[in-house]
Design an enzyme around this catalytic site. Structure first.
Site, PDB file in Angstrom:
ATOM      1  N   TYR A 155       0.852  -1.209   0.000  1.00  0.00           N
ATOM      2  CA  TYR A 155       0.000   0.000   0.000  1.00  0.00           C
ATOM      3  C   TYR A 155       0.883   1.253   0.000  1.00  0.00           C
ATOM      4  O   TYR A 155       0.679   2.176  -0.790  1.00  0.00           O
ATOM      5  CB  TYR A 155      -0.917  -0.033   1.225  1.00  0.00           C
ATOM      6  CG  TYR A 155      -1.967   1.060   1.239  1.00  0.00           C
ATOM      7  CD1 TYR A 155      -3.099   0.974   0.437  1.00  0.00           C
ATOM      8  CD2 TYR A 155      -1.830   2.172   2.058  1.00  0.00           C
ATOM      9  CE1 TYR A 155      -4.078   1.981   0.455  1.00  0.00           C
ATOM     10  CE2 TYR A 155      -2.795   3.172   2.085  1.00  0.00           C
ATOM     11  CZ  TYR A 155      -3.920   3.068   1.285  1.00  0.00           C
ATOM     12  OH  TYR A 155      -4.876   4.059   1.299  1.00  0.00           O
ATOM     13  N   LYS A 159       1.189   4.383  -2.799  1.00  0.00           N
ATOM     14  CA  LYS A 159       0.788   5.751  -2.445  1.00  0.00           C
ATOM     15  C   LYS A 159       1.965   6.721  -2.565  1.00  0.00           C
ATOM     16  O   LYS A 159       1.788   7.874  -2.957  1.00  0.00           O
ATOM     17  CB  LYS A 159       0.165   5.780  -1.043  1.00  0.00           C
ATOM     18  CG  LYS A 159      -1.131   4.965  -0.944  1.00  0.00           C
ATOM     19  CD  LYS A 159      -2.185   5.403  -1.969  1.00  0.00           C
ATOM     20  CE  LYS A 159      -3.510   4.715  -1.829  1.00  0.00           C
ATOM     21  NZ  LYS A 159      -4.521   5.201  -2.786  1.00  0.00           N
TER      22      LYS A 159
HETATM   23  N1  NAD Z   1     -10.411   5.394   4.157  1.00  0.00           N
HETATM   24  C1  NAD Z   1      -9.205   5.744   4.516  1.00  0.00           C
HETATM   25  O1  NAD Z   1      -8.866   5.734   5.716  1.00  0.00           O
HETATM   26  C2  NAD Z   1      -8.225   6.206   3.472  1.00  0.00           C
HETATM   27  C3  NAD Z   1      -7.078   6.895   3.910  1.00  0.00           C
HETATM   28  C4  NAD Z   1      -6.159   7.339   2.965  1.00  0.00           C
HETATM   29  C5  NAD Z   1      -6.388   7.121   1.632  1.00  0.00           C
HETATM   30  N2  NAD Z   1      -7.496   6.440   1.217  1.00  0.00           N
HETATM   31  C6  NAD Z   1      -7.675   6.230  -0.214  1.00  0.00           C
HETATM   32  O2  NAD Z   1      -8.916   6.760  -0.608  1.00  0.00           O
HETATM   33  C7  NAD Z   1      -9.344   6.131  -1.820  1.00  0.00           C
HETATM   34  C8  NAD Z   1     -10.808   5.741  -1.708  1.00  0.00           C
HETATM   35  O3  NAD Z   1     -10.928   4.745  -0.724  1.00  0.00           O
HETATM   36  P1  NAD Z   1     -12.116   4.731   0.357  1.00  0.00           P
HETATM   37  O4  NAD Z   1     -11.499   4.866   1.676  1.00  0.00           O
HETATM   38  O5  NAD Z   1     -13.197   5.625  -0.059  1.00  0.00           O
HETATM   39  O6  NAD Z   1     -12.535   3.179   0.236  1.00  0.00           O
HETATM   40  P2  NAD Z   1     -13.917   2.481  -0.196  1.00  0.00           P
HETATM   41  O7  NAD Z   1     -13.599   1.029  -0.205  1.00  0.00           O
HETATM   42  O8  NAD Z   1     -15.027   2.977   0.651  1.00  0.00           O
HETATM   43  O9  NAD Z   1     -14.160   3.021  -1.687  1.00  0.00           O
HETATM   44  C9  NAD Z   1     -13.345   2.601  -2.745  1.00  0.00           C
HETATM   45  C10 NAD Z   1     -14.170   2.634  -4.032  1.00  0.00           C
HETATM   46  O10 NAD Z   1     -13.305   2.184  -5.096  1.00  0.00           O
HETATM   47  C11 NAD Z   1     -14.000   1.165  -5.847  1.00  0.00           C
HETATM   48  N3  NAD Z   1     -13.017   0.258  -6.482  1.00  0.00           N
HETATM   49  C12 NAD Z   1     -12.237  -0.678  -5.902  1.00  0.00           C
HETATM   50  N4  NAD Z   1     -11.528  -1.341  -6.822  1.00  0.00           N
HETATM   51  C13 NAD Z   1     -11.839  -0.788  -8.034  1.00  0.00           C
HETATM   52  C14 NAD Z   1     -11.421  -1.037  -9.362  1.00  0.00           C
HETATM   53  N5  NAD Z   1     -10.529  -1.994  -9.665  1.00  0.00           N
HETATM   54  N6  NAD Z   1     -11.944  -0.282 -10.363  1.00  0.00           N
HETATM   55  C15 NAD Z   1     -12.875   0.678 -10.085  1.00  0.00           C
HETATM   56  N7  NAD Z   1     -13.312   0.949  -8.836  1.00  0.00           N
HETATM   57  C16 NAD Z   1     -12.800   0.227  -7.823  1.00  0.00           C
HETATM   58  C17 NAD Z   1     -14.879   0.466  -4.817  1.00  0.00           C
HETATM   59  O11 NAD Z   1     -15.932  -0.243  -5.419  1.00  0.00           O
HETATM   60  C18 NAD Z   1     -15.338   1.649  -3.969  1.00  0.00           C
HETATM   61  O12 NAD Z   1     -16.503   2.248  -4.510  1.00  0.00           O
HETATM   62  C19 NAD Z   1      -8.396   4.955  -2.033  1.00  0.00           C
HETATM   63  O13 NAD Z   1      -7.434   5.320  -3.014  1.00  0.00           O
HETATM   64  C20 NAD Z   1      -7.739   4.798  -0.677  1.00  0.00           C
HETATM   65  O14 NAD Z   1      -6.477   4.202  -0.769  1.00  0.00           O
HETATM   66  C21 NAD Z   1      -8.423   5.985   2.117  1.00  0.00           C
END
Ligand code: NAD
Length: 292
Positions: A155, A159
């Site tokens: 991960y 990132k």
């Molecule tokens: N939630 C956290 O704590 C956090 C922190 C830092 C960064 N992020 C980043 O934020 C971004 C969004 O994540 P989130 O937290 O909203 O998670 P989430 O799981 O709630 O949402 C992720 C979305 O991406 C979609 N997805 C997954 N694989 C896919 C693919 N191959 N093609 C198209 N869509 C796909 C899922 O269906 C979902 O709708 C990610 O890049 C994650 O790494 C999240």
């Protein structure tokens, strides 16, 4: 600034992507939601339609360049032009030590989080350049893109790459009036700890032949951190606020400032020691890397 323009948001069906989409719609943008989860996509589309926002949803897998091309074509067919790409879809495998992160986990995380962003940029930037009106690229990285996170090598690797690509593309695209931002949240209340729900069959790892307590503990720790994170709605609004200020780095957790200051101090200390090394005294200053 945003009214009547079109944003394509990957992973827009829920979580951070949905919150960014909502905040952009509030600014008057047309939305194109791309997501692998068809049911959640339909749900998101109906919520946004219910609020009267113009929205098109496209089932897509960000690891497939042809899915990106289809989404671009449909977006142009419906809205005429594309002005913004939000490369947000991302996944995380269960945290664990190096020797327990299997290659299927690595491949999945790298293909979605890193190559998914590359394919998104490749497909959308030519369309944003084409109309000459300028636009935006927003890439969702993480605080893991700013400093290494233990037990999350895959991960973290992706990132850090997203932060680096965003810096590179920011310098490259500014002359086209395309602003680049990289979003670096810490924990946000989403379903990221359940990312395996959308894991494509090509990346399925063989099930472990015994209960793996370490992996389960890693999963539970991640779940707790995410559940104690900030509300996703704040992130969407923070993105718009930072775009208005044309910020490159978008932070959502000010308490992490001290970690980055500490990292910068360690790097500066390493340079100080290098500059004192007898081995390096004859090395001339190198040219700037800003070569184009
Ligand atoms: N939630 C956290 O704590 C956090 C922190 C830092 C960064 N992020 C980043 O934020 C971004 C969004 O994540 P989130 O937290 O909203 O998670 P989430 O799981 O709630 O949402 C992720 C979305 O991406 C979609 N997805 C997954 N694989 C896919 C693919 N191959 N093609 C198209 N869509 C796909 C899922 O269906 C979902 O709708 C990610 O890049 C994650 O790494 C999240």
């Amino acid at each position: 600034m945003y009214q009547g323009k079109t944003a394509v948001i990957s992973g827009g069906a829920e979580g951070i992507g949905f919150s960014i989409a909502t905040a952009l719609a509030e600014q008057g943008m047309n939305l194109v939601l791309g997501d692998i989860d068809e049911a959640k996509l339909a749900e998101a589309e109906s919520i946004l339609h219910g609020k009267g926002y113009p929205v098109l949803s496209c089932k897509m897998d960000v690891t497939q360049p042809e899915d990106w091309q289809n989404t671009a074509n449909k977006a142009i067919e419906k809205f005429g032009k594309i002005h913004m790409v939000v490369n947000n879809a991302g996944v995380a495998s269960a945290p664990g030590p190096i020797e327990k992160t299997n290659h299927k986990d690595w491949q999945w995380v790298v293909d979605v989080n890193l190559m998914g962003v590359v394919y998104g940029a490749e497909a959308m930037i030519p369309h944003i350049k084409a109309h000459g009106e300028g636009g935006w690229m927003i890439n969702t990285a993480s605080m893991a893109g700013m400093h290494g996170i233990p037990y999350a090598g895959a991960y973290t690797a992706t990132k850090v790459a997203v932060v680096g690509m965003s810096e590179s593309w920011s310098a490259e695209l500014s002359k086209h009036n395309i602003h680049v931002s990289v979003l670096c949240p810490a924990f946000v209340q989403t379903r990221i700890h359940l990312a395996g729900r959308n894991r494509q069959s090509a990346y399925k790892a063989p099930p472990p032949n015994r209960v793996d307590q370490q992996r389960d503990d890693g999963h539970n720790a991640a779940k707790e951190l995410v559940e104690n994170g900030i509300a996703p709605e704040i992130v969407g609004h923070r993105v718009v606020e930072a775009l208005n200020n044309r910020e490159l780095y978008i932070f959502t957790h000010p308490s992490h400032r001290k970690d980055l200051a500490e990292r910068a101090k360690r790097i500066d200390g390493a340079f100080a020691r290098a500059s004192e090394s007898p081995l390096l005294q004859d090395i001339k200053e190198s040219e700037s890397l800003d070569f184009m």
